[in-house]
Design a protein around this motif. Structure first.
Motif, PDB file in Angstrom:
ATOM      1  N   GLN A  64       0.848  -1.187   0.000  1.00  0.00           N
ATOM      2  CA  GLN A  64       0.000   0.000   0.000  1.00  0.00           C
ATOM      3  C   GLN A  64       0.887   1.241   0.000  1.00  0.00           C
ATOM      4  O   GLN A  64       2.029   1.217   0.468  1.00  0.00           O
ATOM      5  CB  GLN A  64      -0.930   0.002   1.214  1.00  0.00           C
ATOM      6  CG  GLN A  64      -0.234   0.125   2.555  1.00  0.00           C
ATOM      7  CD  GLN A  64      -1.189  -0.039   3.721  1.00  0.00           C
ATOM      8  OE1 GLN A  64      -1.659  -1.134   4.015  1.00  0.00           O
ATOM      9  NE2 GLN A  64      -1.478   1.091   4.376  1.00  0.00           N
ATOM     10  N   GLN A  65       0.318   2.289  -0.582  1.00  0.00           N
ATOM     11  CA  GLN A  65       1.060   3.542  -0.639  1.00  0.00           C
ATOM     12  C   GLN A  65       1.115   4.174   0.755  1.00  0.00           C
ATOM     13  O   GLN A  65       0.164   4.085   1.536  1.00  0.00           O
ATOM     14  CB  GLN A  65       0.391   4.484  -1.638  1.00  0.00           C
ATOM     15  CG  GLN A  65       0.470   3.999  -3.076  1.00  0.00           C
ATOM     16  CD  GLN A  65      -0.277   4.916  -4.025  1.00  0.00           C
ATOM     17  OE1 GLN A  65      -1.270   5.537  -3.656  1.00  0.00           O
ATOM     18  NE2 GLN A  65       0.213   5.014  -5.254  1.00  0.00           N
ATOM     19  N   ARG A  66       2.228   4.832   1.016  1.00  0.00           N
ATOM     20  CA  ARG A  66       2.427   5.437   2.328  1.00  0.00           C
ATOM     21  C   ARG A  66       2.136   6.920   2.266  1.00  0.00           C
ATOM     22  O   ARG A  66       2.478   7.601   1.282  1.00  0.00           O
ATOM     23  CB  ARG A  66       3.878   5.206   2.770  1.00  0.00           C
ATOM     24  CG  ARG A  66       4.162   5.603   4.208  1.00  0.00           C
ATOM     25  CD  ARG A  66       5.607   5.327   4.551  1.00  0.00           C
ATOM     26  NE  ARG A  66       5.912   5.681   5.929  1.00  0.00           N
ATOM     27  CZ  ARG A  66       7.125   5.686   6.464  1.00  0.00           C
ATOM     28  NH1 ARG A  66       8.182   5.359   5.690  1.00  0.00           N
ATOM     29  NH2 ARG A  66       7.310   6.026   7.739  1.00  0.00           N
ATOM     30  N   ASP A  67       1.467   7.415   3.294  1.00  0.00           N
ATOM     31  CA  ASP A  67       1.192   8.858   3.360  1.00  0.00           C
ATOM     32  C   ASP A  67       2.503   9.626   3.356  1.00  0.00           C
ATOM     33  O   ASP A  67       3.417   9.316   4.128  1.00  0.00           O
ATOM     34  CB  ASP A  67       0.391   9.187   4.623  1.00  0.00           C
ATOM     35  CG  ASP A  67      -1.010   8.572   4.606  1.00  0.00           C
ATOM     36  OD1 ASP A  67      -1.492   8.251   3.494  1.00  0.00           O
ATOM     37  OD2 ASP A  67      -1.589   8.392   5.689  1.00  0.00           O
ATOM     38  N   GLY A  68       2.588  10.606   2.501  1.00  0.00           N
ATOM     39  CA  GLY A  68       3.798  11.397   2.397  1.00  0.00           C
ATOM     40  C   GLY A  68       4.802  10.830   1.415  1.00  0.00           C
ATOM     41  O   GLY A  68       5.907  11.378   1.278  1.00  0.00           O
ATOM     42  N   GLY A  69       4.459   9.721   0.745  1.00  0.00           N
ATOM     43  CA  GLY A  69       5.347   9.129  -0.240  1.00  0.00           C
ATOM     44  C   GLY A  69       6.020   7.881   0.282  1.00  0.00           C
ATOM     45  O   GLY A  69       6.296   7.747   1.468  1.00  0.00           O
ATOM     46  N   GLY A  70       6.257   6.962  -0.612  1.00  0.00           N
ATOM     47  CA  GLY A  70       6.888   5.716  -0.226  1.00  0.00           C
ATOM     48  C   GLY A  70       5.927   4.549  -0.301  1.00  0.00           C
ATOM     49  O   GLY A  70       4.814   4.647  -0.833  1.00  0.00           O
ATOM     50  N   LEU A  71       6.358   3.433   0.260  1.00  0.00           N
ATOM     51  CA  LEU A  71       5.603   2.192   0.141  1.00  0.00           C
ATOM     52  C   LEU A  71       5.613   1.453   1.468  1.00  0.00           C
ATOM     53  O   LEU A  71       6.568   1.539   2.242  1.00  0.00           O
ATOM     54  CB  LEU A  71       6.246   1.310  -0.947  1.00  0.00           C
ATOM     55  CG  LEU A  71       5.454   0.076  -1.391  1.00  0.00           C
ATOM     56  CD1 LEU A  71       4.208   0.505  -2.158  1.00  0.00           C
ATOM     57  CD2 LEU A  71       6.325  -0.834  -2.253  1.00  0.00           C
ATOM     58  N   ILE A  72       4.519   0.713   1.719  1.00  0.00           N
ATOM     59  CA  ILE A  72       4.419  -0.177   2.879  1.00  0.00           C
ATOM     60  C   ILE A  72       4.190  -1.585   2.344  1.00  0.00           C
ATOM     61  O   ILE A  72       3.203  -1.845   1.656  1.00  0.00           O
ATOM     62  CB  ILE A  72       3.272   0.225   3.816  1.00  0.00           C
ATOM     63  CG1 ILE A  72       3.443   1.661   4.314  1.00  0.00           C
ATOM     64  CG2 ILE A  72       3.180  -0.745   4.994  1.00  0.00           C
ATOM     65  CD1 ILE A  72       2.288   2.143   5.171  1.00  0.00           C
ATOM     66  N   ALA A  73       5.111  -2.489   2.636  1.00  0.00           N
ATOM     67  CA  ALA A  73       4.947  -3.909   2.309  1.00  0.00           C
ATOM     68  C   ALA A  73       4.696  -4.654   3.613  1.00  0.00           C
ATOM     69  O   ALA A  73       5.482  -4.533   4.559  1.00  0.00           O
ATOM     70  CB  ALA A  73       6.200  -4.448   1.610  1.00  0.00           C
ATOM     71  N   TRP A  74       3.589  -5.412   3.694  1.00  0.00           N
ATOM     72  CA  TRP A  74       3.206  -6.007   4.971  1.00  0.00           C
ATOM     73  C   TRP A  74       2.796  -7.464   4.812  1.00  0.00           C
ATOM     74  O   TRP A  74       2.396  -7.917   3.735  1.00  0.00           O
ATOM     75  CB  TRP A  74       2.076  -5.218   5.631  1.00  0.00           C
ATOM     76  CG  TRP A  74       0.850  -5.053   4.754  1.00  0.00           C
ATOM     77  CD1 TRP A  74       0.573  -4.016   3.918  1.00  0.00           C
ATOM     78  CD2 TRP A  74      -0.227  -5.982   4.622  1.00  0.00           C
ATOM     79  NE1 TRP A  74      -0.610  -4.216   3.267  1.00  0.00           N
ATOM     80  CE2 TRP A  74      -1.130  -5.418   3.687  1.00  0.00           C
ATOM     81  CE3 TRP A  74      -0.528  -7.216   5.188  1.00  0.00           C
ATOM     82  CZ2 TRP A  74      -2.312  -6.055   3.320  1.00  0.00           C
ATOM     83  CZ3 TRP A  74      -1.702  -7.855   4.817  1.00  0.00           C
ATOM     84  CH2 TRP A  74      -2.580  -7.268   3.896  1.00  0.00           C
ATOM     85  N   VAL A  75       2.896  -8.186   5.915  1.00  0.00           N
ATOM     86  CA  VAL A  75       2.419  -9.555   6.021  1.00  0.00           C
ATOM     87  C   VAL A  75       1.710  -9.697   7.362  1.00  0.00           C
ATOM     88  O   VAL A  75       2.179  -9.169   8.376  1.00  0.00           O
ATOM     89  CB  VAL A  75       3.579 -10.574   5.891  1.00  0.00           C
ATOM     90  CG1 VAL A  75       4.667 -10.307   6.915  1.00  0.00           C
ATOM     91  CG2 VAL A  75       3.058 -12.009   6.030  1.00  0.00           C
TER      92      VAL A  75
END
Length: 456
Positions: free
Chosen positions: A435-446
């Motif tokens: 998912q996209q991260r607030d303020g830019g960047g990425l979140i990869a999760w499990v």
């Protein structure tokens, strides 16, 4: 030795489910009908017939005795009253009929038994037709010192229980057949569709989806078949993707190796040998990842994993490499957070996320753990401030050999890391996502289960 019969020939010799169901229901209905008829005859109709026969026998004896006791001048009127009201006739001086071996039916047998009990000897009936064509049954009853013939019109016996049962059976059997046929079709229709879909699947056709309707067991079976068909369809697509991706990704290093070999013949240099070795290692790594994705990883037993020290260990494993690429790693996790997981598989998933983040995102990268999206789940995430991924491509990047070079720096990896991570998650019942991260960047999760002895 005779050849073994094929599957289709064996299936043709067996009855279909519809035929077996129809036959079983007809046998069941017929057995129930016969059982009901037997119970009705034994406990209802037989006692009623015996009581009615006993009443008729009593009326016949009473009529003969009353006639014998009446004055002669009143006897004709009494006989006429019996004939008109009770359909009985008297014939003084009639000799007792002999046994002619004729059986007049179950009800008349009960009348004979009742008369025998009343007068003390065997009684038989003689059949006679009057001028109007009506059938009368006659016997002789002793009264007043003489034998008096007593007859009754068989029309007074209006009940015919055996015939009624036979007629009812004849009427209900066709209705039972139609009901059984409808029910057999209702049961067999989804199974026939499933058999046809399975036969097509065995032939290599595209798996069909079945309607999830009907009884709960049939609907659940169709749902399981649809899930299997979807997985087979996905496997077929993955196989095609793997073949195309491997052939495509092997062409470039093979072309470089061939070129380097030609140049090496003309002007040998150590640098070209090093390049060939790097290309061979890259090809070997790619083939290893493809085989790993095709086979999946063997699941190990789940264990209670304390997440904070485990995440710190992952950080230390990547810290030096991350620093060389301009990234800084950090951990955010409660001290008492536990997960119930296969640690080796979870390590592969988290290391994959962390490697991608270091490859594509300089700056701060955080390993974060906390409560999941539902009770009993824990979420482990890797957060970066890189270029991110477009929202419409967040799910597509999990497909094998997918690279978004426009969003990420090109030239890194085989495009199989996220595909392997998703496969591991599906194998262990976890969930993964981007998912996209607030303020830019990425979140990869499990997300994985919390340890059974700890709660989030």
């Amino acid at each position: 030795m005779q050849p073994t019969a094929s599957l289709s020939e064996t299936g043709q010799r067996r009855r279909t489910l519809r035929q077996q169901t129809l036959r079983a229901m007809l046998v069941l209905v017929l057995a129930l009908e016969l059982a009901f008829a037997g119970v009705a005859l034994l406990f209802v109709l037989k006692p009623m017939a015996q009581r009615s026969a006993d009443d008729l026998a009593g009326l016949m004896v009473l009529s003969a005795q009353t006639w014998a006791e009446l004055p002669p001048q009143t006897r004709p009127a009494f006989q006429q009253e019996l004939h008109n009201r009770y359909r009985l006739s008297l014939l003084p001086g009639m000799q007792p009929p002999a046994d002619d071996g004729v059986t007049h039916g179950l009800y008349i047998g009960f009348v004979e038994q009742s008369l025998q009990q009343r007068i003390g000897h065997a009684v038989y009936f003689r059949r006679q037709t009057d001028a109007q064509g009506h059938i009368w049954l006659w016997t002789s009853i002793p009264a007043g010192g003489r034998d008096i013939g007593v007859g009754f019109d068989t029309r007074r016996i209006q009940t015919q229980p055996i015939r009624a049962l036979l007629i009812g059976l004849a009427l209900t059997l066709p209705l039972s057949f139609l009901l059984a046929l409808w029910w057999a079709r209702r049961i067999s229709r989804p199974l026939v569709s499933m058999e046809q879909a399975a036969a097509g699947l065995a032939r290599g056709d595209t798996p069909q989806r079945l309607p999830q309707s009907g009884p709960r067991e049939i609907a659940n079976l169709a749902a399981h078949f649809n899930q299997m068909a979807e997985r087979i369809d996905a496997l077929l697509q993955a196989r095609t993707t793997l073949l195309v991706g491997v052939s495509h990704d092997l062409r470039s290093p093979l072309a470089r190796i061939r070129l380097a070999l030609e140049l090496q013949r003309m002007a040998p240099t150590p640098e070209r040998l090093d390049q060939i070795e790097r290309d061979v290692l890259a090809m070997d790594r790619l083939i290893g990842e493809v085989l790993q994705l095709a086979r999946g990883l063997r699941a190990q037993a789940a264990e209670d994993l304390v997440l904070k020290p485990w995440l710190q260990e992952r950080l230390q494993m990547h810290d030096e490499w991350a620093t060389s690429r301009g990234a800084t790693l950090g951990v955010q996790c409660p001290d008492d957070l536990h997960a119930w997981v296969d640690a080796a598989a979870l390590q592969r998933v988290v290391d994959n996320f962390l490697t991608n983040a270091v490859h594509y995102a300089a700056g701060p990268i955080t390993l974060q753990a906390g409560p999941g999206s539902s009770p009993g789940r824990v979420r482990i995430a890797v957060l970066d401030r890189g270029p991110g991924i477009p929202a419409d491509q967040l799910d597509a990047v999990f497909a094998p050999f997918t690279r978004l070079d426009s969003a990420r720096t090109p030239g890194h990896g085989s495009g199989l890391g996220l595909a392997i991570a998703r496969q591991l998650a599906q194998q262990h019942g976890w969930e993964v996502g981007l998912q996209q991260r607030d303020g830019g960047g990425l979140i990869a999760w499990v997300e994985a289960p919390v340890s059974s002895i700890h709660s989030v």
